[in-house]
Design a protein around this motif. Structure first.
Motif, PDB file in Angstrom:
ATOM      1  N   ASN A  25      -1.837 -13.083   3.214  1.00  0.00           N
ATOM      2  CA  ASN A  25      -0.654 -13.707   2.613  1.00  0.00           C
ATOM      3  C   ASN A  25       0.611 -13.465   3.431  1.00  0.00           C
ATOM      4  N   ASN A  26       0.460 -13.236   4.747  1.00  0.00           N
ATOM      5  CA  ASN A  26       1.593 -13.018   5.649  1.00  0.00           C
ATOM      6  C   ASN A  26       2.470 -11.840   5.228  1.00  0.00           C
ATOM      7  N   GLU A  27       1.887 -10.937   4.456  1.00  0.00           N
ATOM      8  CA  GLU A  27       2.621  -9.746   4.020  1.00  0.00           C
ATOM      9  C   GLU A  27       2.407  -8.637   5.051  1.00  0.00           C
ATOM     10  N   VAL A  28       3.488  -8.005   5.468  1.00  0.00           N
ATOM     11  CA  VAL A  28       3.398  -6.913   6.431  1.00  0.00           C
ATOM     12  C   VAL A  28       3.560  -5.590   5.705  1.00  0.00           C
ATOM     13  N   VAL A  29       2.520  -4.762   5.775  1.00  0.00           N
ATOM     14  CA  VAL A  29       2.532  -3.434   5.151  1.00  0.00           C
ATOM     15  C   VAL A  29       2.502  -2.418   6.280  1.00  0.00           C
ATOM     16  N   THR A  30       3.544  -1.632   6.400  1.00  0.00           N
ATOM     17  CA  THR A  30       3.697  -0.764   7.573  1.00  0.00           C
ATOM     18  C   THR A  30       2.817   0.485   7.537  1.00  0.00           C
ATOM     19  N   ILE A  31       2.473   0.969   6.333  1.00  0.00           N
ATOM     20  CA  ILE A  31       1.711   2.221   6.212  1.00  0.00           C
ATOM     21  C   ILE A  31       0.233   1.896   6.020  1.00  0.00           C
ATOM     22  N   HIS A  32      -0.621   2.506   6.852  1.00  0.00           N
ATOM     23  CA  HIS A  32      -2.050   2.171   6.840  1.00  0.00           C
ATOM     24  C   HIS A  32      -2.707   2.526   5.506  1.00  0.00           C
ATOM     25  N   LYS A  33      -2.374   3.644   4.910  1.00  0.00           N
ATOM     26  CA  LYS A  33      -2.966   4.034   3.626  1.00  0.00           C
ATOM     27  C   LYS A  33      -2.644   3.004   2.550  1.00  0.00           C
ATOM     28  N   GLU A  34      -1.442   2.440   2.623  1.00  0.00           N
ATOM     29  CA  GLU A  34      -1.076   1.411   1.651  1.00  0.00           C
ATOM     30  C   GLU A  34      -1.899   0.146   1.864  1.00  0.00           C
ATOM     31  N   ARG A  35      -2.193  -0.167   3.117  1.00  0.00           N
ATOM     32  CA  ARG A  35      -3.040  -1.323   3.399  1.00  0.00           C
ATOM     33  C   ARG A  35      -4.432  -1.123   2.800  1.00  0.00           C
ATOM     34  N   GLU A  36      -4.947   0.098   2.923  1.00  0.00           N
ATOM     35  CA  GLU A  36      -6.265   0.397   2.360  1.00  0.00           C
ATOM     36  C   GLU A  36      -6.257   0.270   0.833  1.00  0.00           C
ATOM     37  N   LYS A  37      -5.192   0.752   0.199  1.00  0.00           N
ATOM     38  CA  LYS A  37      -5.089   0.653  -1.265  1.00  0.00           C
ATOM     39  C   LYS A  37      -5.078  -0.803  -1.713  1.00  0.00           C
ATOM     40  N   LYS A  38      -4.333  -1.619  -0.992  1.00  0.00           N
ATOM     41  CA  LYS A  38      -4.237  -3.039  -1.345  1.00  0.00           C
ATOM     42  C   LYS A  38      -5.590  -3.733  -1.165  1.00  0.00           C
ATOM     43  N   LEU A  39      -6.341  -3.346  -0.125  1.00  0.00           N
ATOM     44  CA  LEU A  39      -7.659  -3.933   0.092  1.00  0.00           C
ATOM     45  C   LEU A  39      -8.591  -3.583  -1.052  1.00  0.00           C
ATOM     46  N   SER A  40      -8.610  -2.335  -1.467  1.00  0.00           N
ATOM     47  CA  SER A  40      -9.465  -1.918  -2.587  1.00  0.00           C
ATOM     48  C   SER A  40      -9.085  -2.653  -3.862  1.00  0.00           C
ATOM     49  N   ALA A  41      -7.762  -2.788  -4.085  1.00  0.00           N
ATOM     50  CA  ALA A  41      -7.294  -3.448  -5.307  1.00  0.00           C
ATOM     51  C   ALA A  41      -7.643  -4.933  -5.315  1.00  0.00           C
ATOM     52  N   SER A  42      -7.495  -5.589  -4.168  1.00  0.00           N
ATOM     53  CA  SER A  42      -7.723  -7.036  -4.129  1.00  0.00           C
ATOM     54  C   SER A  42      -9.201  -7.400  -4.228  1.00  0.00           C
ATOM     55  N   THR A  43     -10.080  -6.516  -3.769  1.00  0.00           N
ATOM     56  CA  THR A  43     -11.521  -6.803  -3.815  1.00  0.00           C
ATOM     57  C   THR A  43     -12.182  -6.286  -5.078  1.00  0.00           C
ATOM     58  N   GLY A  44     -11.592  -5.237  -5.666  1.00  0.00           N
ATOM     59  CA  GLY A  44     -12.207  -4.616  -6.828  1.00  0.00           C
ATOM     60  C   GLY A  44     -13.478  -3.860  -6.485  1.00  0.00           C
ATOM     61  N   LYS A  45     -13.664  -3.540  -5.233  1.00  0.00           N
ATOM     62  CA  LYS A  45     -14.871  -2.845  -4.780  1.00  0.00           C
ATOM     63  C   LYS A  45     -14.582  -1.370  -4.503  1.00  0.00           C
ATOM     64  N   GLU A  46     -15.673  -0.578  -4.590  1.00  0.00           N
ATOM     65  CA  GLU A  46     -15.574   0.827  -4.208  1.00  0.00           C
ATOM     66  C   GLU A  46     -15.729   0.914  -2.691  1.00  0.00           C
ATOM     67  N   ILE A  47     -14.616   1.078  -1.990  1.00  0.00           N
ATOM     68  CA  ILE A  47     -14.636   1.103  -0.525  1.00  0.00           C
ATOM     69  C   ILE A  47     -14.347   2.527  -0.050  1.00  0.00           C
TER      70      ILE A  47
END
Length: 746
Positions: free
Chosen positions: A455-477
Motif C-alpha cells: 500500500n505504498n506505506e513506508v515503515v522505518t522500523i523492521h520489527k514494526e514491519r514484521e508486526k504488520k505482516l503478521s497482523a495482515s495475514t493472520g498467520k503464526e509467523i
C-alpha cells in the motif's frame, strides 16, 4: 614376499623347541629383523665386533643363559653374525633346535623364487638382494614381472612424489644399496649422470628441471606424468606449493610458450597484464585467449588455473546482438535474466581480485561499460512499461500458501547471486527462477516496507514491519535472522532476514565484494538446511539489487543540475517541483516535503556527499530486476523407515543433569527399503550445536534409548536426523526442572 618367506621358515622350525638360529655372517639380511620382531619373536643378537674367541664364548654363554632363564617360555631367534664354524655354545642349537642359513642370501632367495615361479633367476647377487628388500610387502605377481623384465624394480610413478615431498625422510627408510638404486633412477629421470649429493639437493634439482621444462613446454612424458600425479595429490599438495613459492622464473621466459598445465599464477598474471595493455586490440585479445583456451579448460591443473580467466572470457566473448530485438520490458528482462546477469557476475569477480590494480581493471571495465550502456539504452527505452510488483508481496505469498514454507528475505541481493545459488542447488532440489521488479527508490526502508506491508506505506522500523505482516495475514509467523537458523526450529511460516550483503556494502563499499563468496555459501547451506528440516518450499527474495561502479573518477559522476529545492542522493534526487529534462526519469513519490524523484539514464552516481562504489537507489536492471526464486525438495522414489522420538512428554520436565531419549521405528511390512535407517541426534543449546551423537542403525519394530547430558544448560533441543541425507526426522525441546527427586518419599 621376502618377509613371508623368512616367517614361513621360522614357523616350520620354531614349533620344535621354541629356538631357532639365523646365520647371517655378512649381516645382509638384517632388514628382516623388524618383520620377525613384529611377529612376537624375541631376537638375541651376537656382536660382530667380538673377534677374540674368549669374547665370543662369553657372549654365547650369556645369550644362551638369557634365553633359558628370562625367555624360557618365549619364542627366541638367535641372530648370529659369524660363520657356523666359529660358533661354540650356540653350535648345537643349530642342529638340535633349528637353523636358517643365510650365509648366501642370494641363493636362499633364488631357491624360493624357483619353487614358487619355476623361473630361473638371472640377476646378480647384489641386485637380487636389493630386489628382496624392495620386495617387502609385494606379492608374487610383482616378482614374476621383475624376473621377466616386465617391470622395473623402482616405480617412479609411486615413489617420486613422496621423495620430493620429504627427501631425507624417504631415503632414511632404506639401506644404502636400495638408496643408491633410487638415486640412480632419479638421475636417469632428469637425464643426468649419477652424482653423490644429498637427498634434499637431488629433490631440488629434480623440481627445478621439472619446472624449467614445464615453462619451456618441452617436458619429457615420464616427468610430466609424475607432475600430473603431484597436481592431483591432496597428501603432497603442500610440498608442491612450497617448491612453487621458492622457484624463480627466468625473466627472459616466453610466457606465451609455457605448458598449459603449468602451476604458476604469476605467469597467468603476466599474461593478463599483456592482454589488458592491448585490450582495445580485439584481434590480439582473441588470439591470446584462444592460445590460453587449453589452460582455461584444463582439468588436470584446475586447482592452479585462476577462476578469473573464465570471467575474462565471459566478458570478452559476450554478445549483445540479441538486444536489438528487445523492444519491450519483458524482452529486456528476459535477456538480462538469461544472459546479461552472467556478465555482471564476471565483472564483479574481476573487481574482487584486481580492484586495486587499475592497469588491469580499467580496460576491462571500459569494455563492460560499453556493453552495459547498450543494455541501459534498451532498458530506458521501455521504462514507461515498468511497474513494480513488490508492494504487498509477502502478505500475498503467505496468505495464499499452505503451511511449511520458509522465506529468506535478502537485503541487497542481486539477481546474479541468486542465479549462482540456484546453480549450486539444482542437483539437490527443484529450482524455479522467478523475477520481481523492485519498487522505486530501491532503498532498504522503502523496499522492505513494500515487501512486508504494501500500500505504498513506508515503515522505518523492521520489527514494526514484521508486526504488520503478521497482523495482515493472520498467520503464526516465526521471524529469525538467517544466521541463527538451525535444526529443530519449527514454524508454519518462517521468515528469515539476511542483511549481510547490503550491510557489508554500505560499510566497505567495493571492498565488500571479496566477502560475496561467503555470503553465497551461507545462502546455499541454509536453503539446503531448510529443505532437510522438512520445509516444503524455500523462497529467496530481496528488497533491491545493487550497482558496482568499479573505478570511478570525479568526471564520471552525474551533475545534479536541478532547479529549486532538492535533496541529492547517490543514485537519485528528490525535488519539490517537477523538473523538465530528457536526461532524467521521473517518478511521482511523496516523501516529506518532496513530491518527485528523479534518476539519471545511467548507472553512474550523482555528485553527492559520501562514498561511492557499492550503491543502490537508482533505476537500472541490476537494481530493479531482482530474484524471486523457489526451492523445492524433490520427492524421493523410496521412503525411509519412519523413526520418531516417543517420550517427548517425559522430556518436557527432566530432573537431574542426564536425560534419556527413546527412539522407536514401527514395523513396516513388505517394504525392503524401510527395514532400517541410519540416524544421528544433534543437540542444540542457545541456538548452538554442541553435541552430535554417533551414527545409529535403527531397525523396524525396535526401541532404542540414548542418554545425554544437559551440559550445564537448563534447556536443549534434540533433533533426530537421517545420517545420510541430513533430513530432519523429529525434534523435541528438553527442559530441566528445578524440582528435586525425593526418591518416593511422598
Amino acid at each position: 614376499m621376502t618377509e613371508k618367506w623368512i616367517l614361513q621358515d621360522l614357523e616350520k622350525l620354531i614349533v620344535q623347541r621354541n629356538r631357532v638360529v639365523i646365520l647371517d655372517p655378512a649381516e645382509k639380511c638384517r632388514f628382516l629383523l623388524p618383520v620377525i620382531q613384529k611377529e612376537g619373536y624375541i631376537i638375541l643378537e651376537t656382536n660382530s665386533d667380538n673377534k677374540e674367541e674368549w669374547r665370543r664364548v662369553k657372549e654365547e654363554l650369556f645369550l644362551r643363559y638369557e634365553a633359558e632363564s628370562k625367555y624360557r617360555d618365549e619364542k627366541v631367534v638367535f641372530y648370529v653374525t659369524r660363520p657356523l664354524g666359529e660358533l661354540t655354545l650356540l653350535y648345537d642349537y643349530c642342529f638340535t633346535h633349528g637353523c636358517i642359513d643365510l650365509s648366501n642370501p642370494a641363493e636362499w632367495i633364488r631357491k624360493k623364487l624357483f619353487v614358487l615361479t619355476g623361473i630361473q633367476v638371472n640377476m646378480d647377487n647384489p641386485m637380487l638382494l636389493t630386489a628382496a628388500k624392495l620386495g617387502m610387502g609385494k606379492d608374487l605377481s610383482w616378482w614374476k614381472k621383475i624376473l621377466q623384465n616386465l617391470e622395473e624394480l623402482i616405480s617412479i610413478d609411486e615413489e617420486l612424489i613422496p621423495f620430493l615431498s620429504d627427501p631425507e625422510g624417504f631415503m632414511n627408510r632404506f639401506e644404502s644399496d636400495v638408496k643408491r638404486l633410487y638415486e640412480v633412477r632419479f638421475f636417469e629421470l632428469i637425464g643426468q649422470p649419477y652424482r653423490s649429493i644429498s637427498a634434499k639437493s637431488l629433490a631440488k634439482e629434480i623440481v627445478n628441471i621439472l619446472f624449467t621444462q614445464l615453462l619451456n613446454n618441452e617436458i619429457n612424458p615420464e616427468l610430466l606424468a609424475n607432475y600430473y600425479n603431484w597436481l592431483d595429490s591432496k597428501s603432497y599438495s603442500e610440498s608442491l606449493r612450497n617448491y612453487i613459492s621458492k622457484y624463480k622464473i627466468d625473466s627472459k621466459l616466453n610466457i606465451w610458450n609455457v605448458h598449459p598445465d603449468h602451476c604458476f599464477e604469476s605467469i597467468d598474471l603476466m599474461q593478463l597484464r599483456q592482454i589488458a595493455e592491448n585490450f582495445r586490440n580485439k584481434s590480439y585479445v582473441s588470439e591470446k585467449l584462444q592460445k590460453l583456451s587449453p589452460r582455461i579448460k584444463s582439468k588436470k591443473a584446475s586447482g592452479f588455473v585462476p577462476s578469473w580467466w573464465n570471467d575474462l572470457v565471459t566478458i570478452v566473448a559476450f554478445d549483445n546482438k540479441p538486444l536489438t530485438g528487445c523492444n519491450s520490458l519483458e524482452k529486456v528482462t528476459l535477456f538480462y535474466t538469461s544472459h546479461f546477469y552472467k556478465l555482471d557476475r564476471a565483472i564483479r569477480n574481476i573487481y574482487a581480485v584486481f580492484l586495486h590494480e587499475e592497469d588491469i581493471v580499467r580496460p576491462i571495465q571500459e569494455h563492460y561499460e560499453s556493453l552495459n550502456s547498450e543494455l541501459m539504452q534498451h532498458w530506458f527505452d521501455v521504462q514507461q512499461e515498468y511497474k513494480s510488483n513488490q508492494q504487498g508481496y509477502l502478505p500475498k505469498l503467505i496468505t495464499g500458501s499452505k503451511t511449511g514454507i520458509a522465506i529468506i528475505v535478502g537485503d541487497g541481493l542481486r539477481y546474479e547471486i541468486a542465479a549462482y545459488v540456484g546453480s549450486q542447488l539444482q542437483d539437490k532440489c527443484k529450482v524455479t527462477a522467478g523475477v520481481m521488479y523492485a519498487d522505486m527508490p530501491s532503498e532498504t526502508e522503502h523496499n522492505m516496507s513494500a515487501l512486508y506491508v504494501g500500500n505504498n506505506e513506508v515503515v522505518t522500523i523492521h520489527k514494526e514491519r514484521e508486526k504488520k505482516l503478521s497482523a495482515s495475514t493472520g498467520k503464526e509467523i516465526v521471524y529469525l535472522n538467517l544466521e541463527a537458523l538451525h535444526y529443530g526450529i519449527k514454524a508454519d511460516y518462517l521468515v528469515l532476514t539476511y542483511k549481510d550483503i547490503d550491510s557489508a556494502g554500505e560499510k566497505l563499499q567495493l571492498g565488500a565484494i571479496k566477502l560475496f563468496g561467503e555470503f553465497e555459501r551461507v545462502l546455499i547451506d541454509k536453503i539446503e538446511l531448510l529443505l532437510n528440516m522438512g520445509y516444503r518450499e524455500v523462497h529467496l527474495i530481496t528488497d533491491h539489487g545493487f550497482v558496482l561502479t568499479g573505478l570511478l573518477d570525479e568526471s564520471d559522476k552525474v551533475e545534479p543540475s536541478f532547479s529549486g529545492q532538492k535533496e541529492v542522493h547517490e543514485r537519485f534526487v528528490r525535488t519539490v517541483k517537477r523538473e523538465v529534462g530528457k536526461e532524467w526519469i521521473e517518478f511521482e513519490r511523496e516523501h516529506g516535503e518532496y513530491n518527485y524523484l528523479y534518476v539519471a539514464k545511467s548507472h553512474k552516481p550523482f555528485k553527492s556527499v559520501g562514498v561511492y562504489g557499492f550503491s543502490h537507489g537508482g533505476f537500472t536492471p541490476q537494481e530493479i530486476i531482482i530474484p524471486s526464486f523457489v526451492f523445492r525438495k524433490e520427492a524421493s522414489s523410496t521412503t525411509g523407515l519412519d523413526v520418531v522420538i516417543i517420550n517427548k512428554q517425559d522430556l518436557t520436565s527432566v530432573t537431574g543433569e542426564v536425560f534419556a531419549m527413546k527412539i522407536h521405528a514401527p514395523d513396516v511390512t513388505g517394504d525392503l527399503f524401510s527395514s532400517s535407517r541410519k540416524v544421528q541426534v544433534l543437540l542444540y543449546a542457545n541456538g548452538i550445536q554442541n553435541i552430535t551423537s554417533s551414527i545409529i542403525t535403527i531397525e523396524q519394530g525396535k526401541h532404542y534409548t540414548l542418554e545425554f547430558s544437559f551440559g550445564g544448560n537448563s534447556e536443549v533441543t534434540a533433533v533426530l536426523v537421517d545420517a545420510t541425507t541430513q533430513e530432519q526426522l523429529d525434534s523435541v525441546k528438553i527442559t530441566k526442572t528445578n524440582a528435586r527427586d525425593m526418591g518416593g518419599l511422598f
